[in-house]
Design a protein around this motif. Structure first.
Motif, mmCIF file in Angstrom:
data_model
loop_
_atom_site.group_PDB
_atom_site.id
_atom_site.type_symbol
_atom_site.label_atom_id
_atom_site.label_comp_id
_atom_site.label_asym_id
_atom_site.label_seq_id
_atom_site.Cartn_x
_atom_site.Cartn_y
_atom_site.Cartn_z
ATOM 1 N N UNK A 39 0.850 -1.185 0.000
ATOM 2 C CA UNK A 39 0.000 0.000 0.000
ATOM 3 C C UNK A 39 0.888 1.239 0.000
ATOM 4 N N UNK A 40 0.484 2.274 -0.713
ATOM 5 C CA UNK A 40 1.219 3.534 -0.614
ATOM 6 C C UNK A 40 0.267 4.631 -0.165
ATOM 7 N N UNK A 41 0.792 5.494 0.692
ATOM 8 C CA UNK A 41 0.008 6.582 1.264
ATOM 9 C C UNK A 41 0.390 7.907 0.608
ATOM 10 N N UNK A 145 -4.140 5.988 2.677
ATOM 11 C CA UNK A 145 -3.764 5.033 1.624
ATOM 12 C C UNK A 145 -4.439 5.439 0.325
ATOM 13 N N UNK A 146 -3.612 5.601 -0.708
ATOM 14 C CA UNK A 146 -4.154 5.988 -2.005
ATOM 15 C C UNK A 146 -4.256 4.824 -2.968
ATOM 16 N N UNK A 147 -3.221 3.974 -2.999
ATOM 17 C CA UNK A 147 -3.205 2.802 -3.873
ATOM 18 C C UNK A 147 -2.867 1.577 -3.032
ATOM 19 N N UNK A 148 -3.601 0.493 -3.249
ATOM 20 C CA UNK A 148 -3.412 -0.709 -2.453
ATOM 21 C C UNK A 148 -2.494 -1.704 -3.155
ATOM 22 N N UNK A 149 -1.836 -2.511 -2.349
ATOM 23 C CA UNK A 149 -0.969 -3.559 -2.883
ATOM 24 C C UNK A 149 -1.760 -4.444 -3.844
ATOM 25 N N UNK A 150 -1.091 -4.861 -4.911
ATOM 26 C CA UNK A 150 -1.736 -5.709 -5.897
ATOM 27 C C UNK A 150 -2.279 -4.950 -7.085
#
Length: 403
Positions: A39-41, A145-150
């Motif tokens: 995840x990126x914030x 969190x803007x974009x989640x892992x995967x």
């Protein structure tokens, strides 16, 4: 040894397959088509200030009734906001993306105003409070969190990551797929062929399929039918950290089929090597330490069918991507005979009707050595074991190879 059903073979090949745990950091410009590992914030809030959504005038809505004349106080442009608060009975010229001055609570779009000769502004239509103002943080806020892992990093995701102020991103490492062709008869494209020799063509198709599924390819070349040559190639795959070793040819148990013997001699735990399918019965699966091994048949159609069925989903799973969805329903255009105990994959053409219905036409020639037939095929008609005869107009399952 009984032949293993296709579905069971796929389940076992994909068992415990997961993306590598060690992500790699890449510059944002190189992340297209990769999979986000964590995840990126957001590292900033956007917009960082209340901003105008239109060109016009920033005003107090209570002072900007229709017919009101306001003093022009200054302007606010993107990157050059107005210093100071909005004065009473005044308007500030504002442009799209510019900060809304302190004290203003509405934007009058320029089409609803007249600029008078003395520099003042006449309001022709009263604004609605808050309209055309983008509040600070309306898009995203620092720490969220803007974009989640995967997430597959496409144009939208990369734009968003850049807006969140990320110069680099953690992405799933590409699965390393080592590909080894085996056989004394093989030569590379462009080389002179001696008596009884053929071109090692399968390697290139299998590598292309794996690469399109997200793999990093390790080309091990061609190994002769000698144990020392095979041992050297296996050593190279291990030394280069291959996640999957794909061998092409030599995985059966004939006198000259040494691949299985070389791998088990090195400690490979053999899971299975015969599947109830046609083409592609002699498919080998096992593990050598942490490296998965997939032994494809040598005939081109057999090799490519097995690569689509087993290698592609394995690579996508190891790369953190969603499983490929190639199975569709189509209408048969020719008679199909009853089937035996093996699941058939029939090379066929595929057409789309005006209503979107797919129709599949099997080719007359289905020999597993024929490469032009496979290149022409748009789909594989899947015939389950012991399938009854099928007539034109009946529904069948197809694995789509290309549109």
């Amino acid at each position: 040894m009984a032949l293993m059903p296709v579905d069971e073979a796929l389940r076992r090949i994909l068992e415990d397959a997961a993306a590598p745990q060690e992500p790699e950091m890449l510059p944002l410009a190189r992340t297209s088509g990769r999979v986000l590992a964590r995840d990126i914030k957001a590292l900033r809030t956007h917009p960082p200030f209340a901003a105008s959504a239109m060109d016009g005038y920033a005003v107090r809505a209570g002072e900007a009734s229709a017919g009101a004349i306001l003093t022009l106080q200054g302007e606010s442009a993107a990157g050059h906001g107005h210093d100071g608060a909005l004065a009473p009975k005044s308007a500030i010229r504002i442009f799209t993306g510019a900060p809304v001055p302190e004290g203003a609570d509405a934007i009058v779009i320029q089409e609803n105003t007249d600029k008078l000769d003395d520099g003042s502004v006449r309001i022709n239509e009263a604004p609605v409070p808050g309209r055309y103002i983008r509040d600070a943080g309306i898009d995203f806020e620092t720490g969220k969190v803007g974009l989640e892992a995967g997430r597959l990093l496409d144009a939208g995701a990369i734009t968003f990551a850049a807006a969140m102020n990320h110069a680099t991103l953690p992405v799933v490492r590409k699965p390393r797929v080592a590909i080894l062709a085996t056989g004394d008869e093989l030569r590379l494209p462009g080389e002179e062929l001696g008596p009884g020799q053929i071109i090692a063509s399968n390697t290139f198709g299998v590598a292309a399929l794996a690469r399109e599924a997200g793999a990093e390819i390790i080309d091990l070349g061609i190994a002769a039918d000698r144990m020392e040559a095979l041992d050297s190639a296996i050593d190279s795959a291990l030394a280069q950290g291959a996640d999957v070793l794909v061998t092409i040819g030599g995985a059966s148990v004939g006198d000259h089929d040494l691949v299985q013997k070389a791998l088990t001699g090195r400690g490979m735990a053999l899971d299975f090597w015969r599947i109830a399918m046609r083409p592609g019965k002699p498919l080998m699966s096992g593990r050598l330490g942490g490296m998965r091994v997939l032994g494809l048949p040598g005939n081109p159609a057999s090799s490519l069918v097995c690569a689509h069925l087993f290698l592609e989903p394995l690579v996508t799973r190891l790369g953190g991507r969603p499983d490929p969805d190639r199975m569709k329903k189509a209408i048969l255009t020719k008679d199909m005979p009853e089937n035996d105990l093996r699941q058939d994959y029939i090379r066929a053409d595929l057409a789309t009707g005006p209503d979107g219905t797919l129709s599949a036409t099997p080719f007359d020639r289905q020999d597993s050595s024929l490469m032009k037939v496979f290149a022409d095929a748009r789909c594989l008609i899947v015939r389950p074991p012991f399938a009854l005869p099928a007539k034109p107009g009946s529904t069948c399952s197809v694995l789509v190879l290309r549109p």
